[in-house]
Write a protein that holds these residues in place. Structure first.
Motif, short mmCIF file in Angstrom:
data_model
loop_
_atom_site.label_atom_id
_atom_site.label_comp_id
_atom_site.label_asym_id
_atom_site.label_seq_id
_atom_site.Cartn_x
_atom_site.Cartn_y
_atom_site.Cartn_z
N ASP A 240 0.94 -1.20 -0.23
CA ASP A 240 0.04 -0.01 -0.06
C ASP A 240 0.89 1.28 0.04
O ASP A 240 1.99 1.23 0.65
N ALA A 241 0.41 2.27 -0.97
CA ALA A 241 1.21 3.62 -0.82
C ALA A 241 1.01 4.01 0.59
O ALA A 241 0.13 4.03 1.30
N GLY A 242 2.06 4.87 0.96
CA GLY A 242 2.33 5.28 2.35
C GLY A 242 1.66 6.83 2.33
O GLY A 242 2.56 7.66 1.90
N ILE A 243 0.58 6.87 2.73
CA ILE A 243 -0.17 8.25 2.68
C ILE A 243 -0.84 8.36 4.18
O ILE A 243 -1.80 7.56 4.54
N THR A 244 -0.40 9.34 4.98
CA THR A 244 -1.14 9.29 6.32
C THR A 244 -1.53 10.88 6.50
O THR A 244 -0.92 12.02 6.02
N GLN A 245 -2.78 10.90 7.38
CA GLN A 245 -3.15 12.23 7.61
C GLN A 245 -3.23 12.63 9.06
O GLN A 245 -3.42 11.36 9.98
N SER A 246 -3.12 13.81 9.38
CA SER A 246 -2.95 13.99 10.82
C SER A 246 -3.79 15.24 11.31
O SER A 246 -3.51 16.24 10.36
N PRO A 247 -4.49 15.41 12.42
CA PRO A 247 -4.88 14.38 13.16
C PRO A 247 -6.20 13.58 12.47
O PRO A 247 -6.55 13.97 11.42
N ARG A 248 -6.54 12.50 12.88
CA ARG A 248 -7.60 11.66 12.40
C ARG A 248 -8.91 12.19 12.98
O ARG A 248 -9.81 12.25 12.12
N HIS A 249 -8.80 12.78 14.17
CA HIS A 249 -10.16 13.44 14.50
C HIS A 249 -9.63 14.74 15.20
O HIS A 249 -8.66 14.82 16.04
N LYS A 250 -10.68 15.80 15.14
CA LYS A 250 -10.61 17.02 15.74
C LYS A 250 -11.75 17.97 16.14
O LYS A 250 -12.61 17.70 15.15
N VAL A 251 -11.87 18.31 17.06
CA VAL A 251 -12.90 19.36 17.50
C VAL A 251 -12.39 20.76 17.70
O VAL A 251 -11.38 20.79 18.48
N THR A 252 -12.92 21.60 16.95
CA THR A 252 -12.30 22.84 17.31
C THR A 252 -13.57 23.85 17.32
O THR A 252 -14.65 23.60 16.97
N GLU A 253 -13.19 25.23 17.81
CA GLU A 253 -14.18 26.20 18.10
C GLU A 253 -14.36 27.12 16.86
O GLU A 253 -13.21 27.27 16.26
N THR A 254 -15.57 27.61 16.56
CA THR A 254 -15.81 28.49 15.46
C THR A 254 -14.75 29.60 15.64
O THR A 254 -14.54 30.16 16.74
N GLY A 255 -14.11 30.13 14.28
CA GLY A 255 -13.30 31.25 14.31
C GLY A 255 -11.89 30.95 14.49
O GLY A 255 -11.06 31.89 14.44
N THR A 256 -11.55 29.91 15.16
CA THR A 256 -9.91 29.12 15.27
C THR A 256 -9.48 28.76 13.92
O THR A 256 -10.28 28.34 13.16
N PRO A 257 -8.26 29.21 13.91
CA PRO A 257 -7.56 28.51 12.66
C PRO A 257 -7.17 27.06 12.83
O PRO A 257 -6.79 26.45 14.09
N VAL A 258 -7.37 25.98 11.73
CA VAL A 258 -7.16 24.76 11.83
C VAL A 258 -6.10 24.11 10.64
O VAL A 258 -6.47 24.65 9.51
#
Lengths: 112, 109
Positions: free
Chosen positions: A1-19
């Motif tokens: 399998d090709a090595g492709i990873t994403q991070s984070p897998r889960h995130k909760v953030t507040e409105t107006g914040t940069p992510v």
């Protein structure tokens, strides 16, 4: 399998914040993509890259920016998160035009 | 803007039935791909079609690329519960890779 990873897998953030979401691939693929997936909409292209520092807008780019300073990394930034950006985000990469695209496992982002 | 229209959006059938999913566009693509996605995972490639009129078979799945390279179809013969999933067509526009909205297939035994 090709090595492709994403991070984070889960995130909760507040409105107006940069992510910032990160995508890392180990296949030396030229092309990289960011999509969002929402019920009833399939995969919608946000931004894509066809080389280091070469990026372009997709169908739903408003409120998002990207950067690609190295072949292996493609960053997606939500400049000021809104509830409408709650979604599952997928990163993909491929080596050449017409080749198979390999996807990460997705990042579930919730903006509250 | 290049768009890919997939139909039907949802399909619920019994084991053993045949089905066809369609992918249509007003644009010409250099190639068209079909992906399958399982819940909680990213899409995985099933096939790539490149030549107008091309037909490819993958076990019980038959893929066809239209002569004008604007449309494609996926036909499944004798569907099985293991075929359940989201099927996505994708058009290669050179640098961009454009996806249709997908067809959610449910096969019950």
């Amino acid at each position: 399998d090709a090595g492709i990873t994403q991070s984070p897998r889960h995130k909760v953030t507040e409105t107006g914040t940069p992510v910032t979401l990160r995508c890392h691939q180990t296949e030396n693929h030229r092309y990289m993509y960011w999509y969002r997936q929402d019920p009833g909409h399939g995969l919608r292209l946000i931004h894509y890259s066809y080389g280091v520092k070469d990026t372009d807008k997709g169908e739903v780019s408003d409120g998002y920016s990207v950067s690609r300073s190295k072949t292996e990394d493609f960053l997606l930034t939500l400049e000021s998160a809104t509830s409408s950006q709650t979604s599952v985000y997928f990163c993909a990469s491929k080596g050449t035009s017409g080749a198979e695209a390999f996807f990460g496992q997705g990042t579930r982002l919730t903006v509250v | 803007t290049q768009l890919l229209e997939q139909s039907p959006q949802f399909l619920s059938i019994q084991e053993g039935e045949n089905l066809t999913v369609y992918c249509n566009s007003s644009s010409v693509f250099s190639s068209l791909q079909w992906y399958r996605q399982e819940p909680g995972e990213g899409p995985v490639l099933l096939v790539t079609v490149v030549t107008g009129g091309e037909v490819k078979k993958l076990k019980r799945l038959t893929f066809q690329f239209g002569d004008a390279r604007k449309d494609s179809s996926l036909h499944i013969t004798a569907a099985q519960p293991g075929d359940t999933g989201l099927y996505l067509c994708a058009g290669d526009a050179g640098t961009a890779l454009i996806f249709g909205k997908g067809t959610t297939l449910s096969v019950s035994s």
